[in-house]
Design an enzyme around this catalytic site. Structure first.
Site, short mmCIF file in Angstrom:
data_model
loop_
_atom_site.label_atom_id
_atom_site.label_comp_id
_atom_site.label_asym_id
_atom_site.label_seq_id
_atom_site.Cartn_x
_atom_site.Cartn_y
_atom_site.Cartn_z
N HIS A 120 0.81 -1.23 0.00
CA HIS A 120 0.00 0.00 0.00
C HIS A 120 0.84 1.27 0.00
O HIS A 120 0.53 2.26 0.68
CB HIS A 120 -0.96 0.00 1.18
CG HIS A 120 -2.07 -1.00 1.06
ND1 HIS A 120 -2.52 -1.49 -0.14
CD2 HIS A 120 -2.84 -1.61 2.01
CE1 HIS A 120 -3.51 -2.35 0.06
NE2 HIS A 120 -3.72 -2.44 1.36
N HIS A 196 -9.91 2.29 0.05
CA HIS A 196 -9.89 1.14 0.94
C HIS A 196 -11.02 1.21 1.97
O HIS A 196 -10.82 0.92 3.16
CB HIS A 196 -8.53 1.07 1.65
CG HIS A 196 -8.11 -0.31 2.05
ND1 HIS A 196 -8.83 -1.08 2.95
CD2 HIS A 196 -7.05 -1.08 1.69
CE1 HIS A 196 -8.21 -2.24 3.14
NE2 HIS A 196 -7.13 -2.27 2.38
N TYR A 198 -14.15 0.05 4.12
CA TYR A 198 -14.67 -1.20 4.68
C TYR A 198 -16.19 -1.04 4.80
O TYR A 198 -16.66 -0.20 5.56
CB TYR A 198 -14.10 -1.46 6.06
CG TYR A 198 -12.66 -1.92 6.13
CD1 TYR A 198 -12.34 -3.21 6.57
CD2 TYR A 198 -11.61 -1.06 5.83
CE1 TYR A 198 -11.03 -3.62 6.69
CE2 TYR A 198 -10.29 -1.46 5.95
CZ TYR A 198 -10.01 -2.75 6.38
OH TYR A 198 -8.70 -3.16 6.50
N ASP A 268 -8.91 -12.45 0.41
CA ASP A 268 -8.01 -11.32 0.22
C ASP A 268 -7.42 -11.51 -1.16
O ASP A 268 -6.24 -11.83 -1.32
CB ASP A 268 -6.94 -11.29 1.31
CG ASP A 268 -6.16 -9.98 1.33
OD1 ASP A 268 -6.46 -9.08 0.51
OD2 ASP A 268 -5.24 -9.84 2.17
N GLU A 333 -11.91 -3.16 -3.62
CA GLU A 333 -10.90 -2.20 -4.05
C GLU A 333 -10.61 -2.39 -5.53
O GLU A 333 -9.81 -3.24 -5.92
CB GLU A 333 -9.62 -2.39 -3.24
CG GLU A 333 -9.83 -2.39 -1.73
CD GLU A 333 -8.70 -3.09 -1.00
OE1 GLU A 333 -7.52 -2.74 -1.24
OE2 GLU A 333 -8.99 -4.01 -0.21
#
Length: 367
Positions: A120, A196, A198, A268, A333
């Site tokens: 990131h 990003h 959530y 992920d 994302e």
């Protein structure tokens, strides 16, 4: 911020934290604040710390309002947090294997902040800097805020100066759009920006998302090794737990997918979105399986989408006293493929001087 009402300054960074973040200079001190965009009973808040989306409030099927993104109460918590809640992540989101790449015959070494890999954007990526508010209109037919950041040549090891803009806009009834662009000024460089956020459509403090149903319009995905680095393959999802082409309840699937570490499970994973990259197209649909009736569609123009199910959340203290546990939310994302700079077969994320990287997303909510 011509023509804009005064920003809603919900939280300010302490002077010591500002100084530590490099916010002081001879001309004065940058201000960190939270800015609200409102259209009826639909509102979002954004801070110029990390160009971060801090809240999205909308009704449920009974008209009850709730905030559906995870986050913190104060800017200081965003400064110190490690979950990237709502952040604009870059210069290169996701992982770069061994924190290195070769571009035009030169080897570049990045900051290692995920074992031996870069994650990131490094230790001080775009989510950990103060952005400049260029324009802000908080209400009206199309409220928006545009933020700017100049990334210097060599920042976190990346080559070349880069001018970066992001605009958050309430672009329609219960519709939030993000427009990102970045212009390479001096040298070729990889660029891969993501938001990003959530999401928990039941409300940020309502528990886990195991009853949410998810559909991803993706026939292929990029398998990873034990360190969550892509192997280079782009494999079909058919016959695997990664086949989410039909709406799928998460609780029925998560335990079938390794989260990358012992005892951790869930997605992920980067999915290769069907359809033409660089064209705005439907990427995902999510629906709360609880009482709220809320749903969202995500449209975007990137080749991939990282689907993350909060596998590493564990007792994180969030807004309003909420505590976020494992699988308390999901992330969608949209992005270039992870580690693309080390995989010539992946869609290129290289931006050359004078070229402009563009990334558009639209979240369409219903209830």
């Amino acid at each position: 911020m011509a023509g804009a009402p005064p920003p809603l300054l919900l939280a300010l960074l302490g002077l010591a934290a500002l100084a530590a973040a490099g916010a002081t200079n001879a001309a004065g001190r940058k201000t960190v604040g939270v800015y609200e965009l409102r259209k009826g009973d639909f509102s979002v808040r954004v801070t110029n710390w990390g160009a971060t989306l801090t809240s999205v409030v909308l009704p449920d099927s009974k008209g009850n309002l709730a905030d559906v993104v995870l986050g913190y109460d104060t800017i200081a918590e965003y400064v110190n947090g490690s979950a990237y809640f709502g952040a604009l992540v870059g210069r290169v989101a996701n992982r770069v294997a061994n924190a290195r790449f070769v571009l035009d015959g030169k080897v570049y070494h990045l900051y290692r902040n995920d074992g031996k890999n870069a994650l990131h954007g490094g230790k001080r990526g775009f989510s950990k800097v103060i952005w400049t508010v260029k324009e802000y209109v908080g209400s009206g037919d199309s409220p928006y805020i545009t933020l700017y950041y100049h990334s210097f040549d060599g920042e976190e090891g990346f080559p070349g100066d880069l001018d970066v803009y992001v605009t958050y806009r309430l672009s329609g009834p219960y519709e939030l759009s993000l427009r990102m662009n970045a212009t390479a000024l001096s040298r070729a460089t990889p660029v891969n920006l993501v938001n990003h956020a959530y999401w928990n459509l039941g409300g940020h403090g309502s528990g886990d998302v195991l009853r949410h149903t998810v559909q991803l319009l993706a026939s292929r995905y990029t398998p990873v090794d034990a360190g969550l680095i892509p192997t280079g393959a782009v494999a079909p999802v058919a016959g695997t737990p990664y086949d989410l082409r039909a709406p799928t309840r998460l609780g029925a699937r998560l335990r079938l997918v390794s989260g990358g570490k012992a005892g951790v499970y869930g997605y992920d994973t980067n999915f290769a979105v069907d359809g033409e990259a660089r064209a705005l197209r439907k990427v995902a649909a999510v629906r709360d399986g609880g009482a709220s009736g809320r749903a969202l569609e995500l449209w975007a123009d990137q080749p991939g989408v990282q689907f993350y199910t909060g596998n590493f959340l564990a007792g994180v203290k969030g807004k309003g006293g909420a505590v976020y546990g494992q699988h308390a939310a999901l992330c969608l994302e949209t992005q270039g493929f992870p580690d693309a700079v080390n995989h010539p077969n992946f869609p290129s994320q290289i931006v050359r001087p004078g070229q402009v990287y563009r990334h558009n997303m639209v979240f369409k909510f219903s209830f």
